[in-house]
Design an enzyme around this catalytic site. Structure first.
Site, PDB file in Angstrom:
ATOM      1  N   TYR A  33      35.598  43.355  40.103  1.00 56.02           N
ATOM      2  CA  TYR A  33      35.169  41.969  39.994  1.00 56.02           C
ATOM      3  C   TYR A  33      36.314  41.030  40.322  1.00 56.02           C
ATOM      4  CZ  TYR A  33      37.584  41.175  35.526  1.00 56.02           C
ATOM      5  OH  TYR A  33      38.537  41.012  34.553  1.00 56.02           O
ATOM      6  N   LYS A 147      41.112  45.646  39.650  1.00 55.80           N
ATOM      7  CA  LYS A 147      40.366  44.730  38.771  1.00 55.80           C
ATOM      8  C   LYS A 147      38.992  45.328  38.478  1.00 55.80           C
ATOM      9  CE  LYS A 147      39.856  39.758  37.983  1.00 55.80           C
ATOM     10  NZ  LYS A 147      40.759  39.702  36.815  1.00 55.80           N
ATOM     11  N   GLU A 179      50.903  42.702  29.738  1.00 47.34           N
ATOM     12  CA  GLU A 179      50.282  41.445  30.168  1.00 47.34           C
ATOM     13  C   GLU A 179      49.306  40.999  29.097  1.00 47.34           C
ATOM     14  OE1 GLU A 179      48.118  42.159  33.818  1.00 47.34           O
ATOM     15  OE2 GLU A 179      47.383  44.084  33.089  1.00 47.34           O
ATOM     16  N   LEU A 203      47.823  43.851  36.535  1.00 46.84           N
ATOM     17  CA  LEU A 203      47.047  43.255  37.611  1.00 46.84           C
ATOM     18  C   LEU A 203      47.930  42.283  38.394  1.00 46.84           C
ATOM     19  CD1 LEU A 203      44.076  43.016  38.734  1.00 46.84           C
ATOM     20  CD2 LEU A 203      43.951  40.902  37.415  1.00 46.84           C
TER      21      LEU A 203
END
Length: 285
Positions: A33, A147, A179, A203
């Site tokens: 996504y 992702k 993160e 990411l």
């Protein structure tokens, strides 16, 4: 008022939109996504988000059902049909619908879904107060650079944050911050911005890339390295970046105040520059 959404080639009222119960995104989480911001009815860095989508698709052997140009056209049509001035567009691609079996099905076309969400992020009150962050162990899989729609670990992290009066969770692995549950984590020391290197563990944030693109304008330098939670607690400032948070000050980590519990000048300046960038539609390709 009902939104218009996009499902596999059709623009539909959200009440009429359906996906097969055999869709592999639903059964296996076999999909990817992206989320693109919209500000002033303009897409922000959409090309960069779609480039990342293409990379994610390549990493899992998924053929996208549309070209990048077609996907941008769908984004713009949804903005127009929903009169979206500020918010985001969610895009999801799964490997399609087939009887449940783990190996990739043959002759099945990928499923494509997009929808809009109206939300205020340019003038959100949180930008003035800053957000609270809590730390939590990083429970995710090894390929966080993809992702993926497999978001159970971030969901649990976000729920833990919400239960503790925070807006974001910073995930910690091997003693260092990886993160945020849905953001890139940063700390500030003097005129230096610090965030960890890109790898399979994080990411590659599009907003991260944008912030680095205007380093010279902002007057900051960048140190790409890991940092510990203890170092974050001792930092002069901390902030997160994401498509919908933009540049968001972090003023509390695990109950410890950062910059006396108020947004710091570095973060305020970076947010101003990024908002100017975003209002122009972004520049990343």
């Amino acid at each position: 008022m009902s939104r218009t959404v996009y499902v596999n080639g059709a623009y539909l009222p959200e009440e009429e939109a359906t996906i097969s119960i055999f869709d592999r995104g639903f059964i296996f989480g076999d999909g990817i996504y992206e989320v693109s911001a919209v500000l002033g009815a303009k897409l922000v860095d959409c090309e960069a988000h779609l480039a990342r989508l293409e990379r994610s698709a390549g990493e899992i052997g998924l053929d996208l059902p549309c070209s990048r140009a077609e996907l941008i056209a769908i984004h713009r049509e949804l903005i127009a049909r929903n009169s979206l001035d500020e918010g985001s567009i969610y895009l999801q691609v799964s490997r399609g619908a087939a009887d449940r079996d783990f190996p990739f099905p043959k002759g099945v076309k990928a499923s494509l879904v997009l929808f809009t969400q109206a939300r205020q992020f340019a003038n959100t009150p949180l930008a003035k107060t800053g957000i609270k962050v809590v730390s939590t162990p990083d429970l995710r899989w090894a390929r966080r650079d993809i992702k993926s729609v497999n978001l159970l670990a971030p969901v649990l992290a976000k729920q833990f944050a919400a239960e503790n009066g925070a807006q974001e969770a910073w995930m910690v692995e091997d003693g260092v911050v990886t993160e945020g549950a849905s953001s890139t984590a940063w700390i500030v020391k003097g005129k230096t911005l610090i965030s960890r290197p890109l790898s399979h563990k994080v990411l590659p944030g599009i907003t991260r890339t944008a912030v680095l693109a205007f380093l010279a304008e902002s007057g900051f330098t960048f140190e790409e390295r890991e940092f510990t939670l203890e170092e974050a607690l001792d930092a002069e400032e901390a902030f997160i970046t994401s498509a919908t948070s933009l540049v968001m000050p972090v003023t509390t980590i695990d109950g410890h105040s950062i910059h006396n519990g108020a947004p710091g000048p570095a973060t305020i300046r970076l947010r101003e520059i990024y908002l100017d960038h975003a209002r122009k539609g972004g520049v990343l390709g």
